[in-house]
Design a protein around this motif. Sequence first.
Motif, PDB file in Angstrom:
ATOM      1  N   VAL A  81      -5.973  -1.485  12.732  1.00 16.15           N
ATOM      2  CA  VAL A  81      -5.364  -2.789  13.036  1.00 16.15           C
ATOM      3  C   VAL A  81      -3.954  -2.861  12.471  1.00 16.15           C
ATOM      4  O   VAL A  81      -2.999  -3.266  13.158  1.00 16.15           O
ATOM      5  N   ILE A  82      -3.796  -2.457  11.230  1.00 16.43           N
ATOM      6  CA  ILE A  82      -2.513  -2.605  10.540  1.00 16.43           C
ATOM      7  C   ILE A  82      -1.451  -1.681  11.126  1.00 16.43           C
ATOM      8  O   ILE A  82      -0.305  -2.090  11.343  1.00 16.43           O
ATOM      9  N   GLN A  83      -1.824  -0.423  11.402  1.00 12.82           N
ATOM     10  CA  GLN A  83      -0.828   0.526  11.908  1.00 12.82           C
ATOM     11  C   GLN A  83      -0.324   0.171  13.299  1.00 12.82           C
ATOM     12  O   GLN A  83       0.762   0.610  13.687  1.00 12.82           O
ATOM     13  N   ASP A  84      -1.053  -0.630  14.043  1.00 13.89           N
ATOM     14  CA  ASP A  84      -0.590  -1.050  15.363  1.00 13.89           C
ATOM     15  C   ASP A  84       0.621  -1.969  15.280  1.00 13.89           C
ATOM     16  O   ASP A  84       1.384  -2.071  16.238  1.00 13.89           O
ATOM     17  N   VAL A  85       0.786  -2.649  14.133  1.00 12.82           N
ATOM     18  CA  VAL A  85       1.871  -3.633  14.034  1.00 12.82           C
ATOM     19  C   VAL A  85       2.828  -3.371  12.876  1.00 12.82           C
ATOM     20  O   VAL A  85       3.959  -3.887  12.877  1.00 12.82           O
ATOM     21  N   ALA A  86       2.425  -2.599  11.886  1.00 18.93           N
ATOM     22  CA  ALA A  86       3.229  -2.433  10.677  1.00 18.93           C
ATOM     23  C   ALA A  86       4.453  -1.555  10.919  1.00 18.93           C
ATOM     24  O   ALA A  86       4.383  -0.539  11.609  1.00 18.93           O
ATOM     25  N   VAL A  87       5.565  -1.955  10.334  1.00 19.17           N
ATOM     26  CA  VAL A  87       6.775  -1.137  10.288  1.00 19.17           C
ATOM     27  C   VAL A  87       6.821  -0.370   8.965  1.00 19.17           C
ATOM     28  O   VAL A  87       7.164   0.806   8.935  1.00 19.17           O
ATOM     29  N   LYS A  88       6.451  -1.047   7.902  1.00 19.01           N
ATOM     30  CA  LYS A  88       6.476  -0.437   6.578  1.00 19.01           C
ATOM     31  C   LYS A  88       5.279   0.492   6.372  1.00 19.01           C
ATOM     32  O   LYS A  88       4.218   0.294   6.954  1.00 19.01           O
ATOM     33  N   PRO A  89       5.440   1.508   5.522  1.00 16.13           N
ATOM     34  CA  PRO A  89       4.333   2.437   5.258  1.00 16.13           C
ATOM     35  C   PRO A  89       3.247   1.787   4.410  1.00 16.13           C
ATOM     36  O   PRO A  89       3.466   0.769   3.750  1.00 16.13           O
ATOM     37  N   LEU A  90       2.075   2.426   4.406  1.00 17.16           N
ATOM     38  CA  LEU A  90       0.928   1.901   3.695  1.00 17.16           C
ATOM     39  C   LEU A  90       0.791   2.547   2.321  1.00 17.16           C
ATOM     40  O   LEU A  90       1.172   3.702   2.113  1.00 17.16           O
ATOM     41  N   CYS A  91       0.222   1.777   1.408  1.00 17.22           N
ATOM     42  CA  CYS A  91      -0.222   2.274   0.114  1.00 17.22           C
ATOM     43  C   CYS A  91      -1.736   2.204   0.174  1.00 17.22           C
ATOM     44  O   CYS A  91      -2.322   1.138  -0.011  1.00 17.22           O
ATOM     45  N   ILE A  92      -2.362   3.312   0.485  1.00 18.48           N
ATOM     46  CA  ILE A  92      -3.791   3.304   0.781  1.00 18.48           C
ATOM     47  C   ILE A  92      -4.579   3.370  -0.522  1.00 18.48           C
ATOM     48  O   ILE A  92      -4.358   4.249  -1.348  1.00 18.48           O
ATOM     49  N   ASP A  93      -5.504   2.431  -0.688  1.00 14.96           N
ATOM     50  CA  ASP A  93      -6.050   2.123  -2.005  1.00 14.96           C
ATOM     51  C   ASP A  93      -7.578   2.196  -1.998  1.00 14.96           C
ATOM     52  O   ASP A  93      -8.240   1.517  -1.210  1.00 14.96           O
ATOM     53  N   SER A  94      -8.127   3.038  -2.893  1.00 11.19           N
ATOM     54  CA  SER A  94      -9.573   3.109  -3.070  1.00 11.19           C
ATOM     55  C   SER A  94      -9.874   3.705  -4.440  1.00 11.19           C
ATOM     56  O   SER A  94      -9.150   4.602  -4.895  1.00 11.19           O
ATOM     57  N   PRO A  95     -10.934   3.245  -5.104  1.00  9.05           N
ATOM     58  CA  PRO A  95     -11.328   3.872  -6.367  1.00  9.05           C
ATOM     59  C   PRO A  95     -12.018   5.221  -6.180  1.00  9.05           C
ATOM     60  O   PRO A  95     -12.223   5.952  -7.148  1.00  9.05           O
ATOM     61  N   ASP A  96     -12.363   5.550  -4.936  1.00  5.95           N
ATOM     62  CA  ASP A  96     -13.112   6.773  -4.631  1.00  5.95           C
ATOM     63  C   ASP A  96     -12.170   7.806  -4.011  1.00  5.95           C
ATOM     64  O   ASP A  96     -11.707   7.632  -2.876  1.00  5.95           O
ATOM     65  N   PRO A  97     -11.870   8.906  -4.701  1.00 11.32           N
ATOM     66  CA  PRO A  97     -10.938   9.893  -4.153  1.00 11.32           C
ATOM     67  C   PRO A  97     -11.435  10.543  -2.871  1.00 11.32           C
ATOM     68  O   PRO A  97     -10.633  10.944  -2.020  1.00 11.32           O
ATOM     69  N   THR A  98     -12.750  10.646  -2.700  1.00 10.03           N
ATOM     70  CA  THR A  98     -13.265  11.261  -1.477  1.00 10.03           C
ATOM     71  C   THR A  98     -13.043  10.360  -0.266  1.00 10.03           C
ATOM     72  O   THR A  98     -12.872  10.854   0.854  1.00 10.03           O
ATOM     73  N   ILE A  99     -13.025   9.051  -0.474  1.00  8.43           N
ATOM     74  CA  ILE A  99     -12.690   8.115   0.612  1.00  8.43           C
ATOM     75  C   ILE A  99     -11.239   8.312   1.018  1.00  8.43           C
ATOM     76  O   ILE A  99     -10.905   8.376   2.217  1.00  8.43           O
ATOM     77  N   LEU A 100     -10.360   8.421   0.036  1.00  7.63           N
ATOM     78  CA  LEU A 100      -8.943   8.645   0.335  1.00  7.63           C
ATOM     79  C   LEU A 100      -8.742   9.981   1.048  1.00  7.63           C
ATOM     80  O   LEU A 100      -7.917  10.089   1.964  1.00  7.63           O
ATOM     81  N   GLU A 101      -9.484  10.975   0.641  1.00  9.93           N
ATOM     82  CA  GLU A 101      -9.404  12.296   1.289  1.00  9.93           C
ATOM     83  C   GLU A 101      -9.843  12.206   2.749  1.00  9.93           C
ATOM     84  O   GLU A 101      -9.193  12.772   3.643  1.00  9.93           O
ATOM     85  N   ARG A 102     -10.915  11.483   3.015  1.00 10.68           N
ATOM     86  CA  ARG A 102     -11.431  11.357   4.385  1.00 10.68           C
ATOM     87  C   ARG A 102     -10.504  10.517   5.265  1.00 10.68           C
ATOM     88  O   ARG A 102     -10.359  10.792   6.462  1.00 10.68           O
ATOM     89  N   ILE A 103      -9.898   9.507   4.671  1.00 14.93           N
ATOM     90  CA  ILE A 103      -9.093   8.576   5.461  1.00 14.93           C
ATOM     91  C   ILE A 103      -7.697   9.115   5.734  1.00 14.93           C
ATOM     92  O   ILE A 103      -7.013   8.678   6.670  1.00 14.93           O
ATOM     93  N   PHE A 104      -7.257  10.092   4.955  1.00 15.98           N
ATOM     94  CA  PHE A 104      -5.873  10.554   5.005  1.00 15.98           C
ATOM     95  C   PHE A 104      -5.420  10.980   6.411  1.00 15.98           C
ATOM     96  O   PHE A 104      -4.326  10.601   6.848  1.00 15.98           O
ATOM     97  N   PRO A 105      -6.214  11.757   7.163  1.00 13.72           N
ATOM     98  CA  PRO A 105      -5.745  12.185   8.496  1.00 13.72           C
ATOM     99  C   PRO A 105      -5.507  11.023   9.471  1.00 13.72           C
ATOM    100  O   PRO A 105      -4.845  11.213  10.499  1.00 13.72           O
ATOM    101  N   ARG A 106      -6.026   9.861   9.168  1.00  9.70           N
ATOM    102  CA  ARG A 106      -5.892   8.711  10.056  1.00  9.70           C
ATOM    103  C   ARG A 106      -4.527   8.026   9.912  1.00  9.70           C
ATOM    104  O   ARG A 106      -4.131   7.230  10.769  1.00  9.70           O
ATOM    105  N   LEU A 107      -3.799   8.335   8.855  1.00  3.26           N
ATOM    106  CA  LEU A 107      -2.552   7.653   8.538  1.00  3.26           C
ATOM    107  C   LEU A 107      -1.386   8.287   9.288  1.00  3.26           C
ATOM    108  O   LEU A 107      -1.205   9.495   9.276  1.00  3.26           O
ATOM    109  N   LYS A 108      -0.589   7.441   9.923  1.00  4.15           N
ATOM    110  CA  LYS A 108       0.415   7.928  10.866  1.00  4.15           C
ATOM    111  C   LYS A 108       1.768   8.226  10.241  1.00  4.15           C
ATOM    112  O   LYS A 108       2.553   8.987  10.816  1.00  4.15           O
ATOM    113  N   GLN A 109       2.101   7.595   9.118  1.00  7.40           N
ATOM    114  CA  GLN A 109       3.397   7.876   8.486  1.00  7.40           C
ATOM    115  C   GLN A 109       3.220   7.992   6.977  1.00  7.40           C
ATOM    116  O   GLN A 109       2.284   7.428   6.401  1.00  7.40           O
TER     117      GLN A 109
END
Length: 286
Positions: A81-109
């Motif tokens: 939802v956010i990447q469809d409209v955001a101009v600024k980059p994301l600071c992707i936040d989770s206490p679980d490093p494996t969640i961040l690892e899994r989500i990383f390929p989804r991030l466009k910039q």
Amino acid sequence: MGIQSAENSGNLQGMGRSMIIIGEKINGAIPRTAEAIEQRDEGYLVELVKRQEACGADYLDVCAGTAPEIEYETLCWMIDVIQDVAVKPLCIDSPDPTILERIFPRLKQPGIINSISAEGNKCEVLLPILRDNPDWQVIALCSDNHGVAAACGEKSAIAFELIEKALNYHMAPERIHLDPLVLALSAVNDSAVQFCHAIHEIKERYPAVKVTAALSNISYGMPVRSLVNRNFLTLAIASGLDSVIADPLNRDVTGNIYATEVLLGRDRHCRKYNAAYRKKLIGGLK
């Protein structure tokens, strides 16, 4: 339901503000945002994106704040939802490093990974990703398996350990936002003092490393929290703070940043402060 704020459109960073603002509003720890996340209210998230960007957020913190078993699925929905409209980059936040690892390929910039620490295997999971993606930055928290460091010396020791680990993965120091983790004054009376001393120690050894803070943590459990937050922000900037996780819709916070920078001599001829006033980014709204 709209967001209650007094923001006006404009771009702070375009006016040369030195402080980096990481917008904190898209976080499931905030009750109204948690409600929107639970209801899959895309419109509310889009509104948060647009208003934070209009008020000068340089990055958008994105944290699901849900139960662990649904965090990945929820973050996927939020990011799409956010990447469809955001101009600024994301600071992707989770206490679980494996969640961040899994989500990383989804991030466009490129943006910021929030976060690593000396706790568990966070560095081992996330630093290889940062090594292989040199345009990305990271927030590093001064905590370890014993918890959050309170005293300046403990904060600095963990900070140096984290920085050295990151350097071993070929990360340039300027890619690191080191968070010494300010504790609530209601629990630790000299929390702000210890935090500011830690900034000085970190900057003395690693001047290129950025130092960040989650602004509102300082005032937890206290009355008139905004008063404590703003004064702490001024002290921290004067001590060397480079970035802050805060509410960019809060005009008092914005005003504090501009006023502090002009007082510290970082705003030649007060040009940025005066320009921000003319654009109605600071001061009262009529």
